[in-house]
Design a protein around this motif. Structure first.
Motif, PDB file in Angstrom:
ATOM      1  N   ILE A 127       0.839  -1.200   0.000  1.00 56.37           N
ATOM      2  CA  ILE A 127       0.000   0.000   0.000  1.00 56.37           C
ATOM      3  C   ILE A 127       0.869   1.244   0.000  1.00 56.37           C
ATOM      4  O   ILE A 127       0.624   2.198  -0.730  1.00 56.37           O
ATOM      5  N   ASN A 128       1.925   1.247   0.798  1.00 61.33           N
ATOM      6  CA  ASN A 128       2.806   2.404   0.855  1.00 61.33           C
ATOM      7  C   ASN A 128       3.492   2.653  -0.484  1.00 61.33           C
ATOM      8  O   ASN A 128       3.636   3.799  -0.909  1.00 61.33           O
ATOM      9  N   ILE A 129       3.941   1.588  -1.134  1.00 63.96           N
ATOM     10  CA  ILE A 129       4.586   1.750  -2.428  1.00 63.96           C
ATOM     11  C   ILE A 129       3.594   2.289  -3.449  1.00 63.96           C
ATOM     12  O   ILE A 129       3.922   3.164  -4.244  1.00 63.96           O
ATOM     13  N   ARG A 130       2.357   1.767  -3.426  1.00 64.35           N
ATOM     14  CA  ARG A 130       1.331   2.246  -4.347  1.00 64.35           C
ATOM     15  C   ARG A 130       1.022   3.713  -4.098  1.00 64.35           C
ATOM     16  O   ARG A 130       0.882   4.507  -5.039  1.00 64.35           O
ATOM     17  N   GLU A 131       0.936   4.074  -2.819  1.00 66.39           N
ATOM     18  CA  GLU A 131       0.678   5.473  -2.484  1.00 66.39           C
ATOM     19  C   GLU A 131       1.844   6.370  -2.888  1.00 66.39           C
ATOM     20  O   GLU A 131       1.650   7.523  -3.285  1.00 66.39           O
ATOM     21  N   LEU A 132       3.044   5.820  -2.789  1.00 72.44           N
ATOM     22  CA  LEU A 132       4.217   6.596  -3.159  1.00 72.44           C
ATOM     23  C   LEU A 132       4.192   6.961  -4.638  1.00 72.44           C
ATOM     24  O   LEU A 132       4.384   8.125  -5.011  1.00 72.44           O
TER      25      LEU A 132
END
Length: 239
Positions: free
Chosen positions: A10-15
């Motif tokens: 999720i963090n990578i996608r949000e990044l």
């Protein structure tokens, strides 16, 4: 373990989503950096030229017998010749013969003498080069330096065994600066600066951007959200 993996995804996608939403900052930073460096490189930087000569240590001809002891001595003297080429003595003599009024350090810092030997192969040749914004000046410095070092070698080293193989020619094309490379490096640095700016903006923004952020930070379950909508303006006064 699975939950932790989902959290990272999720963090990578949000990044990536964050970078895409504010990609205009990266583009602006790239154009500004490349533009500034490109303007400076093409309008302020001056072309510089390099002249080079080759010196050979040895006097034997094709029909003469080869003295192995002398060859060994010449190989050992190469480093001494190179050090002499970078000396103040040679620089002052070059200035005197050229009739210019410059500090000797300009010649010393610009002259470059090096052995042309490859790995595991000795040679009795070494090269002398000089870089300058004036191509004629570069060639004159190299040629005068070679002449002087051959003249001084006998009184300093006690041998007269050097000869010029290739004299320096006046260079026709500059070797630098590499303006295209400067612009490419500036564009890459600009992109990095743009990404850092986006990170700073996002990390200083403490508002919740979606329900998942609220659940992750507070540990509470979001039951519902209020959608954003625009209402129509009412005509007349409210009673």
């Amino acid at each position: 373990m699975r939950a932790n993996t989902n959290y990272i995804e999720i963090n990578i996608r949000e990044l990536f989503s964050m970078l895409l939403k504010k990609c205009w900052i990266i583009i602006l930073s790239v154009f500004m950096s490349a533009g500034i460096v490109g303007y400076y490189s093409y309008t302020r930087l001056t072309d510089y030229y390099s002249a080079e000569a080759t010196i050979f240590l040895g006097k034997e001809g094709l029909s003469a017998s080869i003295d192995l002891g002398m060859i060994s001595l010449n190989n050992q003297l190469i480093s001494d010749y190179i050090n002499l080429m970078n000396s103040r003595l040679v620089a002052e003599e070059v200035i005197k013969r050229m009739g210019v009024d410059i500090p000797p350090e300009i010649i010393q810092n610009g002259i470059y003498a090096y052995s042309s030997s490859e790995a595991r192969q000795s040679t009795r040749m070494f090269r002398v080069s000089y870089q300058s914004t004036n191509p004629q000046f570069a060639a004159d410095v190299v040629n005068h330096s070679c002449d002087i070092i051959i003249e001084k070698a006998e009184s300093i080293f006690g041998v007269k065994n050097a000869q010029i193989i290739d004299r320096a020619l006046v260079p026709k094309a500059p070797i630098g600066p590499n303006r295209t490379r400067n612009v490419i490096i500036a564009a890459a640095v600009g992109a990095m600066i743009g990404i850092i700016i986006i990170f700073i903006i996002e990390f200083l923004n403490y508002t919740f951007k979606n329900p998942e952020d609220l659940e992750r930070i507070t540990g509470l379950t979001v039951l519902g959200t209020i959608p954003k909508f625009k209402g129509k303006k009412r005509k007349g006064k409210l009673k």
